[in-house]
Design an enzyme around this catalytic site. Structure first.
Site, short mmCIF file in Angstrom:
data_model
loop_
_atom_site.label_atom_id
_atom_site.label_comp_id
_atom_site.label_asym_id
_atom_site.label_seq_id
_atom_site.Cartn_x
_atom_site.Cartn_y
_atom_site.Cartn_z
CB THR A 128 -50.31 -44.18 3.64
OG1 THR A 128 -50.28 -43.99 5.06
CG2 THR A 128 -50.46 -45.67 3.34
CG ASP A 218 -41.73 -41.51 9.91
OD1 ASP A 218 -41.97 -41.47 11.13
OD2 ASP A 218 -42.60 -41.77 9.06
NE ARG A 385 -50.83 -49.60 6.68
CZ ARG A 385 -51.54 -48.49 6.47
NH1 ARG A 385 -52.28 -48.35 5.39
NH2 ARG A 385 -51.51 -47.50 7.33
CG PHE A 452 -55.55 -46.96 3.50
CD1 PHE A 452 -54.72 -46.19 2.70
CD2 PHE A 452 -55.53 -46.74 4.86
CE1 PHE A 452 -53.90 -45.22 3.24
CE2 PHE A 452 -54.71 -45.77 5.43
CZ PHE A 452 -53.89 -45.00 4.61
C1 PLP Z 1 -48.64 -42.99 11.79
C2 PLP Z 1 -47.45 -42.71 10.98
C3 PLP Z 1 -47.27 -41.47 10.36
C4 PLP Z 1 -48.34 -40.39 10.33
O1 PLP Z 1 -48.64 -39.94 11.58
P1 PLP Z 1 -50.10 -39.46 12.03
O2 PLP Z 1 -49.90 -39.07 13.46
O3 PLP Z 1 -51.03 -40.62 11.85
O4 PLP Z 1 -50.47 -38.31 11.18
C5 PLP Z 1 -46.08 -41.26 9.68
N1 PLP Z 1 -45.14 -42.21 9.60
C6 PLP Z 1 -45.29 -43.41 10.18
C7 PLP Z 1 -44.21 -44.42 10.06
C8 PLP Z 1 -46.45 -43.70 10.88
O5 PLP Z 1 -46.59 -44.91 11.42
#
Ligand code: PLP
Length: 463
Positions: A128, A218, A385, A452
């Site tokens: 998201t 990520d 989700r 959401f």
């Molecule tokens: C939670 C999440 C984010 C965003 O991080 P926040 O700390 O909520 O801003 C980005 N990528 C993934 C896969 C996440 O689960």
């Protein structure tokens, strides 16, 4: 191998407890109506077992709390920053670290630094906030995850893998110069916490090297991904999770981290990279949006807790128990015949709302309705989700209709016991058994972005 048949147990004992509040059916009905049928808008006080998210809700260790007392709250050059930076380099391999208030702070910076309007950003399923920052920077997200990831019942062991043919097709269509990076998530959240294999990652690395395209990792749940590699990929059985984590990270050159997940802290994140020039540019940008480059919106004590949490997060015993608890809940539901995403992922059990509520069409948000119904039954909070999270196409304004329409039961790290999981399973089994009574929902208020979080709904009366 005899050891493997034995039970695992939590690799900690409990020193302090937080009392839970039980709720009544009347109070829950009132609370969910007040919340517009959106579990994000419930007050935490009205929740019994909170499986909304695993974000920022971990129980910290006594070592982390002790570290909090050693916060160096200097505006510039805090000792805790250097501890964090050195830990990131040692455990994750990245040479430069820019702290941010949480993961999306890092996503904002990296999107602004690397994406130009008209660019395409391929990734293994959208997330998201990640996709939104890519779009706000002028890029278009392109999903290049393998098709298996879109089928909740497909037992593929690495459903997070990137389909290199899809990636190559994108490059052939738009050219490498319009692909600023590949957005690679480990333990892909939206696919159900599904891992990427080391073989896939190596193949991606080779493709990226060939075309001069960097990888932005990520790494929010990289330790959980590493555990699955240890359990499922040939040649990794005898390797420690910590080594596998390092190997994954070393195959990528830039990373965004939400430390609120794997790294066992209540707040924090970072952007990390190897390139000194990109680091300098990131420092110039972080001072605009987050804070000085040695704190990025965090207190010194937060960075200290994060540094200690990172080390704890890659411990084999920790991660086995963490994922073991998720698998335990998944097995209870699976044995009872509740449709879930399989294999069970690293941080959550995902219910297949489409199959549980076949009478509710996707435009009436079956997963949103199921999350509300579970709360009504037991005070267990989960989250949607599916179509609500997917939002609308920026160009056409049409609702995205994702193939996965899921409810996520997300397990906080080190917080709940196995008995809590039994209670959750009983409630979900009960609700799934009486699913015919659940009504679909429509928006009463629809926010423009990330709907959401703050959207409000009302039940659609049966035709
Ligand atoms: C939670 C999440 C984010 C965003 O991080 P926040 O700390 O909520 O801003 C980005 N990528 C993934 C896969 C996440 O689960």
């Amino acid at each position: 191998m005899a050891e493997r048949r034995r039970s695992w147990a939590e690799p900690f004992k409990i020193k302090m407890v937080e009392l839970l509040k039980t709720t009544t059916p009347e109070a829950r009905r009132h609370a969910i109506e007040q919340a517009g049928w959106n579990t994000f808008l419930l007050r935490s006080e009205d929740v019994y077992i909170d499986l909304l998210t695993d974000s920022g809700v971990s129980a910290m260790s006594d070592r982390q709390w002790a570290g909090m007392m050693r916060g160096d709250e200097a505006y510039a050059g805090s000792a805790n920053f250097y501890h964090l930076r050195d830990t990131v380099e040692e455990i994750y391999s990245y040479r430069h670290t820019v702290p941010t208030h949480q993961g999306r702070g890092a996503e904002h910076l990296v999107s602004k630094l690397l994406i130009k309007p008209g660019d395409f950003v391929p990734g293994n399923m959208y997330f998201t906030t990640t996709r939104l920052h890519q779009e706000l920077a002028g890029g278009a997200f392109v999903d290049v995850i393998i098709d298996n990831a879109h089928d909740p019942a497909d037992p593929h062991p690495f459903k997070g893998n990137i389909d290199l043919e899809k990636l190559e097709a994108l490059r052939a269509r738009v050219g490498a110069e319009r692909i600023p990076y590949v957005s690679l998530a480990t333990a892909v959240n939206m696919a159900g916490g599904q891992p990427v294999s080391m073989a896939n990652l190596r193949a991606l690395r080779a493709w990226c090297d060939e075309h001069g395209i960097p990888i932005v990792h990520d790494m929010t749940r990289v330790a959980e991904n590493a555990f699955f590699i240890q359990q499922r990929e040939a040649g990794y059985r005898d390797r420690q999770v910590r080594d596998i984590v390092h190997e994954i990270c070393a195959l990528t050159e830039i990373a965004t981290m939400s430390a609120k997940k794997d790294a066992l802290v209540n707040i924090g994140g970072f952007l990390a990279m190897n390139d000194p020039d990109l680091y300098r540019r990131a420092c110039d940008l972080v001072v605009v949006y987050e804070g000085l480059h040695t704190y990025g919106g965090l207190a010194g004590r937060d960075m200290e807790a994060m540094a200690i949490g990172i080390r704890e997060s890659v411990d084999d015993n920790h991660i086995r128990a963490r994922v073991g608890q998720v698998e335990y809940l998944g097995a209870l539901l699976d044995r009872a015949g509740v449709p879930i995403v399989k294999p069970v992922g690293g941080h959550a059990v995902f219910l297949d709302a489409r199959r549980i509520l076949p009478h509710i069409p996707q435009h009436q948000f079956p997963a949103q309705a199921l999350a509300a119904a579970i709360y009504l039954d037991s005070g267990v909070r989960s989250m949607e989700r599916g179509a609500v999270s997917a939002g609308r196409d920026k160009e056409t304004g049409e609702n995205y209709m994702p193939s996965l329409e899921l409810v996520r039961l997300t397990i906080p790290r080190r917080v709940y016991t196995q008995a809590h999981m039994d209670v959750v399973a009983e409630s979900v089994i009960e609700v799934a058994g009486n699913a015919g009574q659940i009504l679909g929902l429509r928006f009463a208020y629809e926010p423009e972005q990330l709907r959401f979080f703050l959207g409000r709904f009302e039940p659609v009366s049966p035709a």
